[in-house]
Write an enzyme that holds these catalytic residues in place. Structure first.
Site, PDB file in Angstrom:
ATOM      1  N   ASP A  13       1.119  -0.768  -0.116  1.00 43.82           N
ATOM      2  CA  ASP A  13      -0.127  -0.120  -0.181  1.00 43.82           C
ATOM      3  C   ASP A  13       0.739   1.374  -0.170  1.00 43.82           C
ATOM      4  OD1 ASP A  13      -2.528  -1.581   0.313  1.00 43.82           O
ATOM      5  OD2 ASP A  13      -2.103  -1.798   2.366  1.00 43.82           O
ATOM      6  N   LYS A  16       2.313   2.166  -5.145  1.00 46.49           N
ATOM      7  CA  LYS A  16       3.209   2.021  -6.148  1.00 46.49           C
ATOM      8  C   LYS A  16       1.955   2.070  -7.422  1.00 46.49           C
ATOM      9  CE  LYS A  16       2.701  -2.082  -4.204  1.00 46.49           C
ATOM     10  NZ  LYS A  16       2.719  -1.960  -3.225  1.00 46.49           N
ATOM     11  N   GLY A  40      -4.371  -3.837  -4.393  1.00 46.46           N
ATOM     12  CA  GLY A  40      -5.113  -2.479  -4.730  1.00 46.46           C
ATOM     13  C   GLY A  40      -4.484  -1.402  -5.223  1.00 46.46           C
ATOM     14  N   HIS A  41      -4.130  -1.537  -6.128  1.00 47.23           N
ATOM     15  CA  HIS A  41      -3.427  -0.356  -6.918  1.00 47.23           C
ATOM     16  C   HIS A  41      -4.405   0.785  -7.549  1.00 47.23           C
ATOM     17  CE1 HIS A  41       0.207  -3.199  -8.276  1.00 47.23           C
ATOM     18  NE2 HIS A  41      -0.514  -3.111  -6.564  1.00 47.23           N
ATOM     19  N   GLN A 224       2.328  -5.877  -2.867  1.00 49.29           N
ATOM     20  CA  GLN A 224       2.249  -6.675  -2.161  1.00 49.29           C
ATOM     21  C   GLN A 224       3.776  -5.232  -1.560  1.00 49.29           C
ATOM     22  OE1 GLN A 224       1.261  -9.139  -3.164  1.00 49.29           O
ATOM     23  NE2 GLN A 224      -0.613  -8.258  -3.283  1.00 49.29           N
TER      24      GLN A 224
HETATM   25  P1  GDP Z   1      -0.315   0.845  -3.731  1.00 47.32           P
HETATM   26  O1  GDP Z   1      -1.256  -0.645  -3.555  1.00 47.32           O
HETATM   27  O2  GDP Z   1       0.988   0.500  -2.911  1.00 47.32           O
HETATM   28  O3  GDP Z   1      -0.663   0.997  -5.497  1.00 47.32           O
HETATM   29  O4  GDP Z   1      -1.129   1.559  -2.608  1.00 47.32           O
HETATM   30  P2  GDP Z   1      -2.760   1.814  -2.860  1.00 47.32           P
HETATM   31  O5  GDP Z   1      -3.675   1.972  -3.784  1.00 47.32           O
HETATM   32  O6  GDP Z   1      -3.295   0.632  -1.771  1.00 47.32           O
HETATM   33  O7  GDP Z   1      -2.821   3.166  -1.273  1.00 47.32           O
HETATM   34  C1  GDP Z   1      -2.419   4.037  -1.518  1.00 47.32           C
HETATM   35  C2  GDP Z   1      -2.801   5.469  -1.666  1.00 47.32           C
HETATM   36  O8  GDP Z   1      -2.774   6.650  -1.495  1.00 47.32           O
HETATM   37  C3  GDP Z   1      -3.967   5.298  -3.461  1.00 47.32           C
HETATM   38  O9  GDP Z   1      -5.605   5.802  -2.435  1.00 47.32           O
HETATM   39  C4  GDP Z   1      -3.539   7.307  -3.494  1.00 47.32           C
HETATM   40  O10 GDP Z   1      -4.650   7.777  -4.454  1.00 47.32           O
HETATM   41  C5  GDP Z   1      -2.711   7.779  -2.463  1.00 47.32           C
HETATM   42  N1  GDP Z   1      -2.002   8.340  -2.544  1.00 47.32           N
HETATM   43  C6  GDP Z   1      -0.865   7.856  -3.516  1.00 47.32           C
HETATM   44  N2  GDP Z   1      -0.392   8.970  -3.601  1.00 47.32           N
HETATM   45  C7  GDP Z   1      -0.583   9.716  -2.353  1.00 47.32           C
HETATM   46  C8  GDP Z   1      -0.180  11.269  -1.952  1.00 47.32           C
HETATM   47  O11 GDP Z   1       1.675  11.437  -2.226  1.00 47.32           O
HETATM   48  N3  GDP Z   1      -0.808  11.224  -0.825  1.00 47.32           N
HETATM   49  C9  GDP Z   1      -2.053  11.468  -0.426  1.00 47.32           C
HETATM   50  N4  GDP Z   1      -2.122  11.478  -0.190  1.00 47.32           N
HETATM   51  N5  GDP Z   1      -2.393  10.308  -1.060  1.00 47.32           N
HETATM   52  C10 GDP Z   1      -1.724   9.361  -1.622  1.00 47.32           C
END
Ligand code: GDP
Length: 428
Positions: A13, A16, A40-41, A224
């Protein structure tokens, strides 16, 4: 660039999806190499947040070939649902999308098995996403799996599916006292799904290698995070695949010698979903503030994430195991309102101070974080786009992360939108 691996260096999370999506505008190919619909990206598409579980995060970018590699496990029902979902957002999934014939399928019996196993574990449950991922990988290795290439000839699929699912029903009913899966009903549904997915089936490793050899830009999109890796994570509270950069080879058919840059993605703090030790967890109102401000709820499960402070010990461990050349720090803006920011620089374990990340869960559970308090910046970073836009305290915070991690930070993300990034150097 010709290739970059995007890998999470915490417990997942890390953002990515946003980073992959932002970099995809310069990519020719985006390849998923492990995990399944448990990922869940979240990416921001025309201002709307949409969550990709199986489709690579470059799917919304025109001209990018998106590939599900053989190391991914594919729930065919979830995949067609996701294709329909993105179509509603105007994203067409056509010949820009390939699924490698070697990717194994998550079948109804895998989900039933996982639910029965988690129930049987009782208080020792792992806290999995119940998407059938673990049993699918286990069956792949036990040679009881169903590669999606079987969908090319549904009769061949049917024969193997009936044999495998019948054996699984014995296990479900006799060992766990659970309901058997409806084999004929499942086959009926799967026939329609196979008809839809057949056009995307491909033998992909050669095409990925050709793209790399001809200097095309290829992004390998991890799911992950490193601390959830089956071999190097906090076992057994891990996922069932190789989440580290080393997973690219078995997950795509690209040899280690062809893998280029590795970029680790870390949040400016840290979160964890599910069970397992978490030394820098902040189970108080400051942790609650991170959760609220960072919207730290699971993208796949909706579960609240456990929140805590940046863990320099875990970060260095992850950087080393991935051979990461660079870091990208996300969600810096979430820390905008804190007076001070604890950063973990070591652990105290059994009276000794160490910067070594323990390899066993009991030892990690005994680790007490040694914190250094850095001053907060108490101002919004959300509109920062150039390094000089960042407050001095935020720059100092990033510098400290670089020292602890041992590698430079190439960029920081300060918002969910693709353009909300401050680049210190060209990432691709
Ligand atoms: P992933 O699985 O690594 O892609 O991460 P997730 O999607 O689960 O979680 C990342 C969350 O943070 C998502 O809701 C993104 O829209 C949000 N997000 C990503 N980068 C940023 C950031 O720099 N600032 C904020 N406030 N939200 C972000």
């Amino acid at each position: 660039m010709s290739s970059v691996v995007i890998v999470g260096v915490q417990w997942g999370d890390e953002g990515k999806g946003k980073i992959t999506n932002a970099l995809s505008t310069e990519a020719d190919m985006v390849v998923r190499f492990q995990g399944g619909a448990n990922a869940g990206h979240t990416v921001s598409l025309n201002g709307d947040p949409i969550v990709f579980h199986l489709l690579p995060s470059g799917i919304s970018v025109p001209g990018v070939r998106c590939v599900i590699g053989p190391g991914v496990v594919v729930d065919p029902q979830a995949l067609v649902d996701e294709i329909d979902m993105v179509a509603e957002h105007g994203v067409e999934v056509g010949d820009n999308f390939w699924i490698d014939v070697g990717a194994h399928m998550v079948m109804p019996h895998h989900k039933a098995q996982e639910a029965a196993e988690e129930k049987a574990r009782g208080k020792g449950a792992i806290g999995t996403t119940l998407r059938g991922i673990g049993p699918t990988y286990a069956d792949k290795h036990a040679r009881e799996g169903l590669p999606i290439g079987l969908f090319a000839d549904f009769d061949a699929f049917r024969e193997r599916y009936v044999a495998v699912a019948s054996r699984k029903n014995e296990l479900l009913t006799k060992l766990y006292g659970a309901e058997p899966v409806d084999i004929e009903g499942s086959l009926e549904r799967l026939r329609g799904i196979a008809d839809r997915l057949r056009q995307h089936l491909a033998d992909t490793p050669g095409s990925i290698r050709d793209a790399l050899s001809s200097g095309k830009n290829v992004i390998f999109e991890g799911a992950q995070g490193t601390l959830l890796d089956i071999a190097f994570g906090t076992y057994p509270y891990v996922t069932s695949s190789y989440t580290t950069a080393a997973g690219v080879s078995p997950g795509t058919g690209v040899p280690p010698s062809m893998i280029g840059k590795v970029v680790g993605i870390a949040k400016a703090y840290i979160t964890r979903v599910g069970e397992g030790p978490f030394p820098t967890e902040s189970p108080d109102e400051r942790g609650d503030a991170i959760r609220t401000c960072g919207h730290e709820m699971g993208a796949t499960t909706g579960r609240p994430r456990r929140c805590g402070w940046l863990d320099g010990v875990a970060l260095r461990y992850s950087v080393d195991i991935n051979g990461a050349d660079r870091l990208i720090i996300t969600k810096l803006d979430v820390l905008d309102s804190f007076e001070t920011l604890p950063v973990c620089t070591g652990y105290r374990i059994d009276g000794e101070t160490t910067t070594r990340f323990p390899r066993t869960v009991p030892e990690l559970a005994r680790a007490e974080p040694v914190y250094e308090e850095l001053p907060g910046w108490k101002t919004s970073t959300r509109d920062a786009r150039r390094p000089e836009d960042l407050p001095a305290e935020a720059t100092a915070y990033i510098k400290r992360i670089e020292e602890l991690a041992g590698v430079p930070v190439a960029a920081v993300s300060v918002g969910a939108a693709a353009h909300a990034v401050v680049e210190f150097e060209d990432i691709l």
